[in-house]
Design a protein around this motif. Structure first.
Motif, PDB file in Angstrom:
ATOM      1  N   GLY A  93      -9.925   1.431  -5.662  1.00  0.00           N
ATOM      2  CA  GLY A  93      -9.363   0.278  -4.977  1.00  0.00           C
ATOM      3  C   GLY A  93     -10.373  -0.800  -4.665  1.00  0.00           C
ATOM      4  N   PHE A  94     -11.619  -0.414  -4.413  1.00  0.00           N
ATOM      5  CA  PHE A  94     -12.682  -1.384  -4.170  1.00  0.00           C
ATOM      6  C   PHE A  94     -13.513  -1.625  -5.420  1.00  0.00           C
ATOM      7  CE2 PHE A  94     -12.400   0.531   0.268  1.00  0.00           C
ATOM      8  CZ  PHE A  94     -11.532  -0.449   0.710  1.00  0.00           C
ATOM      9  N   ILE A  95     -13.668  -0.601  -6.222  1.00  0.00           N
ATOM     10  CA  ILE A  95     -14.521  -0.697  -7.411  1.00  0.00           C
ATOM     11  C   ILE A  95     -13.982  -1.735  -8.391  1.00  0.00           C
ATOM     12  CG2 ILE A  95     -15.431   0.598  -9.374  1.00  0.00           C
ATOM     13  CD1 ILE A  95     -15.227   3.122  -7.619  1.00  0.00           C
ATOM     14  N   GLN A  96     -12.657  -1.806  -8.543  1.00  0.00           N
ATOM     15  CA  GLN A  96     -12.088  -2.752  -9.508  1.00  0.00           C
ATOM     16  C   GLN A  96     -12.211  -4.202  -9.050  1.00  0.00           C
ATOM     17  OE1 GLN A  96      -7.605  -2.877  -9.609  1.00  0.00           O
ATOM     18  NE2 GLN A  96      -7.838  -1.030  -8.348  1.00  0.00           N
ATOM     19  N   ALA A 158       2.221   4.867   5.774  1.00  0.00           N
ATOM     20  CA  ALA A 158       1.424   6.096   5.697  1.00  0.00           C
ATOM     21  C   ALA A 158       0.584   6.122   4.424  1.00  0.00           C
ATOM     22  CB  ALA A 158       2.344   7.317   5.760  1.00  0.00           C
ATOM     23  N   ILE A 159       1.183   5.749   3.301  1.00  0.00           N
ATOM     24  CA  ILE A 159       0.451   5.737   2.032  1.00  0.00           C
ATOM     25  C   ILE A 159      -0.649   4.683   2.057  1.00  0.00           C
ATOM     26  CG2 ILE A 159       0.681   5.181  -0.429  1.00  0.00           C
ATOM     27  CD1 ILE A 159       1.645   7.955   0.275  1.00  0.00           C
ATOM     28  N   SER A 163      -4.459   5.473   1.631  1.00  0.00           N
ATOM     29  CA  SER A 163      -5.221   4.857   0.548  1.00  0.00           C
ATOM     30  C   SER A 163      -6.561   4.335   1.041  1.00  0.00           C
ATOM     31  CB  SER A 163      -4.410   3.710  -0.076  1.00  0.00           C
ATOM     32  OG  SER A 163      -3.214   4.196  -0.652  1.00  0.00           O
ATOM     33  N   LEU A 164      -6.576   3.771   2.245  1.00  0.00           N
ATOM     34  CA  LEU A 164      -7.846   3.329   2.835  1.00  0.00           C
ATOM     35  C   LEU A 164      -8.780   4.514   3.065  1.00  0.00           C
ATOM     36  CD1 LEU A 164      -6.643   0.690   5.470  1.00  0.00           C
ATOM     37  CD2 LEU A 164      -8.182   0.251   3.546  1.00  0.00           C
ATOM     38  N   CYS A 165      -8.202   5.619   3.523  1.00  0.00           N
ATOM     39  CA  CYS A 165      -9.010   6.815   3.769  1.00  0.00           C
ATOM     40  C   CYS A 165      -9.583   7.388   2.480  1.00  0.00           C
ATOM     41  CB  CYS A 165      -8.177   7.883   4.475  1.00  0.00           C
ATOM     42  SG  CYS A 165      -7.587   7.409   6.120  1.00  0.00           S
ATOM     43  N   MET A 247      -7.610   7.752  11.165  1.00  0.00           N
ATOM     44  CA  MET A 247      -8.655   8.060  10.193  1.00  0.00           C
ATOM     45  C   MET A 247      -9.177   6.793   9.528  1.00  0.00           C
ATOM     46  SD  MET A 247      -9.420  11.303   9.949  1.00  0.00           S
ATOM     47  CE  MET A 247     -10.110  11.371   8.296  1.00  0.00           C
ATOM     48  N   ALA A 248      -8.266   5.899   9.138  1.00  0.00           N
ATOM     49  CA  ALA A 248      -8.674   4.651   8.499  1.00  0.00           C
ATOM     50  C   ALA A 248      -9.480   3.789   9.465  1.00  0.00           C
ATOM     51  CB  ALA A 248      -7.445   3.889   8.000  1.00  0.00           C
ATOM     52  N   SER A 249      -9.076   3.753  10.731  1.00  0.00           N
ATOM     53  CA  SER A 249      -9.800   2.984  11.741  1.00  0.00           C
ATOM     54  C   SER A 249     -11.222   3.494  11.896  1.00  0.00           C
ATOM     55  CB  SER A 249      -9.077   3.062  13.088  1.00  0.00           C
ATOM     56  OG  SER A 249      -7.766   2.565  12.992  1.00  0.00           O
ATOM     57  N   SER A 250     -11.371   4.806  11.925  1.00  0.00           N
ATOM     58  CA  SER A 250     -12.699   5.398  12.075  1.00  0.00           C
ATOM     59  C   SER A 250     -13.582   5.098  10.867  1.00  0.00           C
ATOM     60  CB  SER A 250     -12.565   6.908  12.270  1.00  0.00           C
ATOM     61  OG  SER A 250     -13.826   7.524  12.373  1.00  0.00           O
TER      62      SER A 250
END
Length: 263
Positions: A93-96, A158-159, A163-165, A247-250
């Motif tokens: 997601g970030f690499i592209q 939720a997805i 996905s961020l996690c 989890m994503a926030s952390s």
């Protein structure tokens, strides 16, 4: 609390700029199917062929009526395709978007929301198959089907947070991508998509209820099939949203400024 406030600010900055994810997601779709006659409807056609073929074969294997099995499988397959595609693409997601991330400072969640929007557009095209199956083979439409809208909204949230996690550690450790892909493949077979829970019998039904993916699908599939999702499914759904949000926030609060250096 600081982590939650940080993620909330990041998300708010992302939502305020739909051109960073909405228009760019539509641009991604246009680029992917450029010079194509049917465009994204090619995926709709391939999905319809897959559902028609496997629906007939598996209904014969399980000795079930096609009117009962095909709607169940069609809805589950289309929903799972959206979930699995989003999770798999979140691994990169970030690499592209390496070039953009190294040149422009944008809210980190906007890159993943761009993927979610893109996959939702594809899901909307594939939903045509579901609409046809329910209208002509399945139970037809009722007001209960409208409950699928909040179900889809919650499951998408939720997805998105999941996905961020996944995207953050996969950017740091590239070997995690095949692990995630294999887990998604396993999840497809242990989740009631090709098979119905009643085929396991009451003895092993608890295993189905302990599978979070089951409830992610049920909150959307059950209303489309004319029945309301159980309170258990809604509870799992809300729990998944809260869990992945925390989890994503952390992860964002700890590693946001390192992501660009990992690319």
């Amino acid at each position: 609390m600081r982590q939650i406030n940080f993620c909330r600010n990041e998300l708010w900055d992302t939502v305020k700029a739909p051109h960073l994810w909405g228009l760019l997601a539509w641009y991604d779709i246009k680029q992917r199917y450029r010079r194509s006659v049917l465009g994204p409807f090619w995926m709709t056609l391939s999905t319809s062929i897959l559902i028609a073929t496997l629906g007939v074969v598996w209904s014969m294997i399980f000795n079930m009526k096609i009117q009962e099995y095909l709607p169940f499988y069609a809805v589950g397959q289309v929903i799972w395709s959206f979930y699995s595609m989003q999770i798999n693409e979140s691994c990169v997601g970030f690499i592209q978007f390496t070039g953009i991330m190294k040149q422009t400072r944008l809210p980190i969640p906007s890159y993943i929301l761009r993927l979610v929007t893109r996959n939702l557009i594809i899901f909307a095209h594939n939903f045509l198959v579901v609409a046809i199956v329910i209208s002509f083979i399945g139970p037809g439409w009722s007001w209960t089907a409208l409950v699928a809208i909040p179900g889809l909204l919650l499951s998408t949230m939720a997805i998105y947070f999941a996905s961020l996690c996944i995207a953050i550690p996969c950017t740091r450790f590239r070997d995690l991508q095949p692990v995630v892909q294999n887990l998604i493949m396993i999840g497809f077979y242990v989740t009631p998509i090709l098979w119905q829970p009643k085929t396991l019998g009451d003895q092993f039904l608890w295993l189905v209820n302990l599978n979070p993916a089951t409830h992610l699908i049920n909150v959307v599939r059950d209303p489309l099939l004319g029945r309301l999702p159980t309170l258990q499914s809604w509870s799992w759904m809300l729990g998944a949203v809260v869990f992945f949000f925390v989890m994503a926030s952390s992860l964002l609060s700890h590693y946001r400024h390192r992501i660009a250096y990992w690319l």
